[in-house]
Design a protein around this motif. Sequence first.
Motif, PDB file in Angstrom:
ATOM      1  N   ALA A 153      42.066  40.463  67.800  1.00  0.00           N
ATOM      2  CA  ALA A 153      41.837  40.663  66.363  1.00  0.00           C
ATOM      3  C   ALA A 153      40.353  40.559  66.038  1.00  0.00           C
ATOM      4  N   PRO A 154      39.886  41.345  65.074  1.00  0.00           N
ATOM      5  CA  PRO A 154      38.516  41.160  64.585  1.00  0.00           C
ATOM      6  C   PRO A 154      38.451  39.922  63.687  1.00  0.00           C
ATOM      7  N   VAL A 155      37.265  39.608  63.247  1.00  0.00           N
ATOM      8  CA  VAL A 155      37.076  38.530  62.272  1.00  0.00           C
ATOM      9  C   VAL A 155      36.752  39.169  60.932  1.00  0.00           C
ATOM     10  N   ASP A 156      37.557  38.873  59.928  1.00  0.00           N
ATOM     11  CA  ASP A 156      37.322  39.395  58.583  1.00  0.00           C
ATOM     12  C   ASP A 156      36.843  38.275  57.675  1.00  0.00           C
ATOM     13  N   ILE A 157      35.969  38.621  56.759  1.00  0.00           N
ATOM     14  CA  ILE A 157      35.506  37.661  55.754  1.00  0.00           C
ATOM     15  C   ILE A 157      35.615  38.310  54.379  1.00  0.00           C
ATOM     16  N   ARG A 158      35.656  37.468  53.357  1.00  0.00           N
ATOM     17  CA  ARG A 158      35.738  37.953  51.968  1.00  0.00           C
ATOM     18  C   ARG A 158      34.519  37.457  51.202  1.00  0.00           C
ATOM     19  N   ALA A 159      33.779  38.376  50.617  1.00  0.00           N
ATOM     20  CA  ALA A 159      32.648  37.992  49.779  1.00  0.00           C
ATOM     21  C   ALA A 159      33.173  37.261  48.547  1.00  0.00           C
ATOM     22  N   ASN A 160      32.575  36.120  48.242  1.00  0.00           N
ATOM     23  CA  ASN A 160      32.939  35.359  47.053  1.00  0.00           C
ATOM     24  C   ASN A 160      32.225  35.964  45.853  1.00  0.00           C
ATOM     25  N   THR A 161      32.961  36.742  45.061  1.00  0.00           N
ATOM     26  CA  THR A 161      32.339  37.488  43.961  1.00  0.00           C
ATOM     27  C   THR A 161      31.904  36.599  42.809  1.00  0.00           C
ATOM     28  N   PRO A 185      38.579  45.410  48.866  1.00  0.00           N
ATOM     29  CA  PRO A 185      37.295  45.821  48.283  1.00  0.00           C
ATOM     30  C   PRO A 185      36.153  44.845  48.480  1.00  0.00           C
ATOM     31  N   HIS A 186      36.458  43.603  48.850  1.00  0.00           N
ATOM     32  CA  HIS A 186      35.385  42.617  49.006  1.00  0.00           C
ATOM     33  C   HIS A 186      35.282  42.097  50.439  1.00  0.00           C
ATOM     34  N   GLY A 187      35.917  42.797  51.385  1.00  0.00           N
ATOM     35  CA  GLY A 187      35.956  42.317  52.757  1.00  0.00           C
ATOM     36  C   GLY A 187      34.923  42.947  53.660  1.00  0.00           C
ATOM     37  N   ALA A 250      38.550  33.893  42.234  1.00  0.00           N
ATOM     38  CA  ALA A 250      37.443  34.844  42.074  1.00  0.00           C
ATOM     39  C   ALA A 250      37.898  36.050  41.255  1.00  0.00           C
ATOM     40  N   MET A 251      39.117  36.536  41.492  1.00  0.00           N
ATOM     41  CA  MET A 251      39.653  37.647  40.707  1.00  0.00           C
ATOM     42  C   MET A 251      39.724  37.285  39.227  1.00  0.00           C
ATOM     43  N   MET A 252      40.026  36.018  38.947  1.00  0.00           N
ATOM     44  CA  MET A 252      40.182  35.551  37.571  1.00  0.00           C
ATOM     45  C   MET A 252      38.852  35.142  36.943  1.00  0.00           C
ATOM     46  N   GLU A 253      37.770  35.240  37.695  1.00  0.00           N
ATOM     47  CA  GLU A 253      36.414  34.957  37.200  1.00  0.00           C
ATOM     48  C   GLU A 253      36.306  33.547  36.625  1.00  0.00           C
ATOM     49  N   ASN A 254      37.040  32.622  37.248  1.00  0.00           N
ATOM     50  CA  ASN A 254      37.024  31.219  36.828  1.00  0.00           C
ATOM     51  C   ASN A 254      37.619  31.003  35.439  1.00  0.00           C
ATOM     52  N   ARG A 255      38.391  31.957  34.947  1.00  0.00           N
ATOM     53  CA  ARG A 255      39.034  31.819  33.633  1.00  0.00           C
ATOM     54  C   ARG A 255      40.543  31.804  33.804  1.00  0.00           C
ATOM     55  N   GLY A 256      41.218  31.024  32.962  1.00  0.00           N
ATOM     56  CA  GLY A 256      42.642  30.816  33.149  1.00  0.00           C
ATOM     57  C   GLY A 256      42.866  29.592  34.021  1.00  0.00           C
ATOM     58  N   LEU A 275      37.031  24.633  47.487  1.00  0.00           N
ATOM     59  CA  LEU A 275      36.861  24.937  46.068  1.00  0.00           C
ATOM     60  C   LEU A 275      35.454  24.566  45.593  1.00  0.00           C
ATOM     61  N   ALA A 276      35.000  23.403  46.010  1.00  0.00           N
ATOM     62  CA  ALA A 276      33.662  22.958  45.590  1.00  0.00           C
ATOM     63  C   ALA A 276      32.588  23.889  46.146  1.00  0.00           C
ATOM     64  N   ARG A 277      32.707  24.248  47.408  1.00  0.00           N
ATOM     65  CA  ARG A 277      31.708  25.109  48.031  1.00  0.00           C
ATOM     66  C   ARG A 277      31.667  26.484  47.368  1.00  0.00           C
ATOM     67  N   ALA A 278      32.850  26.990  46.962  1.00  0.00           N
ATOM     68  CA  ALA A 278      32.931  28.330  46.375  1.00  0.00           C
ATOM     69  C   ALA A 278      32.557  28.350  44.895  1.00  0.00           C
ATOM     70  N   GLY A 279      32.363  27.186  44.274  1.00  0.00           N
ATOM     71  CA  GLY A 279      32.008  27.146  42.858  1.00  0.00           C
ATOM     72  C   GLY A 279      33.180  27.466  41.946  1.00  0.00           C
ATOM     73  N   ILE A 280      34.380  27.079  42.343  1.00  0.00           N
ATOM     74  CA  ILE A 280      35.595  27.391  41.569  1.00  0.00           C
ATOM     75  C   ILE A 280      35.935  26.218  40.657  1.00  0.00           C
ATOM     76  N   ARG A 281      36.232  26.551  39.388  1.00  0.00           N
ATOM     77  CA  ARG A 281      36.483  25.518  38.382  1.00  0.00           C
ATOM     78  C   ARG A 281      37.850  25.659  37.703  1.00  0.00           C
ATOM     79  N   ASN A 282      38.622  26.681  38.040  1.00  0.00           N
ATOM     80  CA  ASN A 282      39.872  26.901  37.301  1.00  0.00           C
ATOM     81  C   ASN A 282      41.112  26.623  38.152  1.00  0.00           C
TER      82      ASN A 282
END
Length: 431
Positions: A153-161, A185-187, A250-256, A275-282
């Motif tokens: 398998a390859p290694v896939d990553i997702r950009a944190n938008t 779309p973000h991989g 990330a899809m929810m843009e930290n809202r909801g 969560l802390a590293r990614a800057g997620i608050r929701n």
Amino acid sequence: MTPAARLSAAMEILADLDARRRPASEALKDWGLSHRFAGSKDRAAIASLVHDTLRRRAGAAWLMGTDAPRALVLGMLALMRGQDADAIAALCDGSRFAPAPLSDAERERLAQPLPDDAPAAVAGDYPEWLDEALVEAFGDDRAAEMQALATRAPVDIRANTLKTDRTALQDMLAHLAPVETPHAPHGLRILPGPDGRGPALQSEPEFIKGLFEIQDEGSQLAARASAAAPGEQVIDLCAGGGGKTLAMAAMMENRGQIFATDSDKRRLAPIHDRLARAGIRNVQVRTPRGAEDPLADLADSADCVLVDAPCSGTGTWRRNPDAKWRLRPGSLSGRVSEQERVLDRAAALVRPGGRLVYVTCSILPAENDAAIAGLLARDPRFTAVPDTEWLAQAGLGRLADVSRKTGYGLQLTPLRTGTDGFFIAVLSRSA
């Protein structure tokens, strides 16, 4: 260590696996601890030999006429690494730490290709007892589908938008030669090296800063199938380490609000740092405590409940090739029972008009369409959403052209979509 000594080590580890019936990762770790002279490159090369042999175990055994560890490794060198009998003989010269020289019978077998009329379970390298289920899933394509599942398998990553975008991240990681994933779309995808090793991504500054997460493209697509939108209330019922939770945030843009939980609190432990590293608050992490239901206050309230169900993991065999030889019918039936329970729990959390997204990393119909059919029979409030509809809502319309349609959802596979083997179905609850 010499290449020949690495071969001997791989044979030793495979013998240990046969004798003790345990995960390859445990056997490899124990071997490394008891052979501290082996450097990191040696250990990685030996692990690659072991995993490649497990990928082609059935074919190698058929080719060599035995499933002894030595025969499996030799057969793998011919089938997967394309080495001829002379090249293999050069490694097996009987010198110190090298395997014993090839016998005439071994040379003769290594000179022959795997026959075109080999049974599907041999050509596709899977346990024969699964053939009936794979006929149901793939029909005459099962050998080809399973051959793809036996590759590296390859290694896939997702950009944190929340922090960057794919184009910028691709430029930052140019030294790793990443390419865009074909569907997510973000991989980005990083191909393994000749030895099967991927880069040490968790040491990259961009990872430490939370600019990306390591996540197979199939898992990214499963998260996008939720169509989680800013302002919604979403539940990730089997969140585990949080990969899909982070993607939806990330899809929810930290809202909801996302409520992330799991029946095993140990699996949830890594989510907090991620969560802390990614800057997620929701995201609220609801850790189970005793018999108390951490989601008791959320009945009939969620716009979307994502169920990344416990399953056999058959869709991840590229990454965990030893798992396919350890899977047993009894463990499969236990997983099916778990899926029924978790689906019923999820159904109770969806609001009228809301949706339930069911995901497995399995290719077996008993864990996929059969699980959905069971819920629909038990709870008439739910109906299956046509795949064209939910794919359009998730912005994944092109995926319909390459994935395999099933009775209630879509099956992603390495052969068709270049991802791990994920199943995705979306259900809607009536008012």
